[in-house]
Design a protein around this motif. Structure first.
Motif, PDB file in Angstrom:
ATOM      1  N   ALA A 119       0.832  -1.206   0.000  1.00  0.00           N
ATOM      2  CA  ALA A 119       0.000   0.000   0.000  1.00  0.00           C
ATOM      3  C   ALA A 119       0.870   1.261   0.000  1.00  0.00           C
ATOM      4  O   ALA A 119       0.547   2.255  -0.644  1.00  0.00           O
ATOM      5  N   ALA A 150      -0.023  -1.117  -7.482  1.00  0.00           N
ATOM      6  CA  ALA A 150      -1.145  -2.020  -7.238  1.00  0.00           C
ATOM      7  C   ALA A 150      -0.994  -3.276  -8.076  1.00  0.00           C
ATOM      8  O   ALA A 150      -0.444  -3.237  -9.180  1.00  0.00           O
ATOM      9  N   ASN A 191      -3.888  -5.443  -8.163  1.00  0.00           N
ATOM     10  CA  ASN A 191      -5.263  -5.560  -8.650  1.00  0.00           C
ATOM     11  C   ASN A 191      -5.698  -4.246  -9.306  1.00  0.00           C
ATOM     12  O   ASN A 191      -5.576  -3.181  -8.688  1.00  0.00           O
ATOM     13  N   GLU A 235      -8.559  -2.920  -9.631  1.00  0.00           N
ATOM     14  CA  GLU A 235      -9.531  -2.158  -8.838  1.00  0.00           C
ATOM     15  C   GLU A 235      -8.842  -1.330  -7.745  1.00  0.00           C
ATOM     16  O   GLU A 235      -9.340  -0.276  -7.349  1.00  0.00           O
ATOM     17  N   ASP A 236      -7.686  -1.806  -7.261  1.00  0.00           N
ATOM     18  CA  ASP A 236      -6.929  -1.032  -6.271  1.00  0.00           C
ATOM     19  C   ASP A 236      -6.197   0.120  -6.949  1.00  0.00           C
ATOM     20  O   ASP A 236      -6.087   1.217  -6.394  1.00  0.00           O
ATOM     21  N   ARG A 265      -8.658   2.760  -7.489  1.00  0.00           N
ATOM     22  CA  ARG A 265      -9.113   3.360  -6.233  1.00  0.00           C
ATOM     23  C   ARG A 265      -8.081   4.322  -5.649  1.00  0.00           C
ATOM     24  O   ARG A 265      -8.426   5.361  -5.093  1.00  0.00           O
ATOM     25  N   TYR A 266      -6.807   3.957  -5.770  1.00  0.00           N
ATOM     26  CA  TYR A 266      -5.761   4.770  -5.132  1.00  0.00           C
ATOM     27  C   TYR A 266      -4.928   5.543  -6.147  1.00  0.00           C
ATOM     28  O   TYR A 266      -3.934   6.171  -5.788  1.00  0.00           O
ATOM     29  N   TYR A 310     -13.515 -10.722  -4.203  1.00  0.00           N
ATOM     30  CA  TYR A 310     -12.180 -10.609  -4.789  1.00  0.00           C
ATOM     31  C   TYR A 310     -12.235 -11.060  -6.256  1.00  0.00           C
ATOM     32  O   TYR A 310     -11.687 -10.401  -7.157  1.00  0.00           O
ATOM     33  N   GLN A 314     -14.419  -3.568  -4.521  1.00  0.00           N
ATOM     34  CA  GLN A 314     -13.927  -2.871  -3.353  1.00  0.00           C
ATOM     35  C   GLN A 314     -14.976  -1.873  -2.893  1.00  0.00           C
ATOM     36  O   GLN A 314     -15.764  -1.415  -3.733  1.00  0.00           O
ATOM     37  N   THR A 339     -11.679  -5.554   1.083  1.00  0.00           N
ATOM     38  CA  THR A 339     -10.928  -5.140   2.269  1.00  0.00           C
ATOM     39  C   THR A 339     -11.756  -5.364   3.533  1.00  0.00           C
ATOM     40  O   THR A 339     -11.234  -5.827   4.560  1.00  0.00           O
TER      41      THR A 339
END
Lengths: 151, 151, 151
Positions: B42, B47, B49, B51-52, B55-56, C120, C125, C129
């Motif tokens: 993190a 990332a 994935n 989707e991560d 998101r970030y 997953y 998301q 998490t």
């Protein structure tokens, strides 16, 4: 806390004794694969960790060479099958499973896993798929046997 | 079904009590490594994935950055040693193993694994290889102890 | 050797019975993920093992295609959580844990892990998490419950 009776002869519970030998053989299977992956990597002249590269004068790579990657795939496959089987096998012992059901399942799984390790290492098909299928069927049979016993 | 005697004091079976603490410490070892791999990823700004990444706002890669890959190697190594040890350790409890054999083996393995995790994370050789060897010897000693008890 | 009382009704020990069902459901969870990773790889037209590439006329790659890599990440995550939980769960049974503590922990962990696998796989998301956090809390609660029981 469970009551321990160390004086109880092991022969009094063939299911548990069969489990113990299954557990020892499958643990040896896992260890042999794992330790050999490290030995083959050491001989491949490639390092994954920079500190090993510096120590042995070997180039550092992000991915293992094919021979090592294969052993690690065999090991990963063994882990994914053997850990659930050993946990479920102990559960079957503890629910009071019958030897006539447990011993064939333990033997089939153990034999199939040893064959699977050997033929996967030697890249032999369709034997890898066949031995995998036998081990999977033994695992499913064990789950059914547990379910039938507790229902 | 096994006979449960909840009134039996834990102190009556030091092998099992030693196993319980071993199990707790080694589970903590595994969890600490695993959770920290996610935390370091993190913070790495990369990332795995999609989707991560979305998101970030982090770039998505197929392989983890080196710091995360190292922690995951440490965790994988811990898993490959600890799961067989914990299953075999419980088997040794259930075959009625002796405390004078079990406790030193449990302690050596647990100590060696904690040292291995620390020195692997810090890239310290030859300590990684040495601590790994000690944990492997403890695992083999446990298998021999089980075999000697049931033979 | 433990004393086996096969005549003891399973209902006499709800903690163990709860553990048995937990074990069966989580093993199914692991198997479903694992077997589907192989099925999706077979349909992806890419092989990891050269012998499979030759057999099916598929190109051989060092890394799995994204869809397979995702399932394997879900499976790896399930393994890293479920194996420790199942070992610790059996320990809690054997230390004589209470059903009022065990059953909610077993249920929360099992539910959270099934949700985690589904979300997953579907890249949802923050549900991944959140479900992961619930399963981790259940695992920690189980460790605390064991510790409190043996202290």
């Amino acid at each position: 806390m469970i009551a321990m009776h160390p004086s109880l002869a092991t022969a009094a519970n063939p299911v548990f004794l069969g489990y113990v030998y299954t557990c020892l053989v499958l643990s040896l299977n896992l260890l042999a694969l794992w330790v050999s992956s490290g030995a083959v990597r050491a001989h491949s002249g490639v390092a994954i960790n920079p500190e090993d590269g510096a120590r042995y004068g070997a180039p550092v790579r992000e991915l293992d060479p094919p021979a090592v990657a294969r052993i690690l795939r065999v090991h990963r496959n063994a882990e994914a099958a053997i850990y659930p089987f050993l946990i479920l096998g102990l559960v079957y012992v503890l629910v009071g499973g019958h030897a006539s059901i447990a011993i064939p399942i333990f033997a089939a799984f153990t034999g199939a896993r040893i064959v699977h390790s050997i033929v996967y290492l030697r890249a032999l098909q369709p034997w890898r798929t066949l031995s995998f299928a036998v081990s999977l069927l033994a695992l499913i049979a064990l789950m059914v046997a547990i379910l039938v016993t507790v229902l």
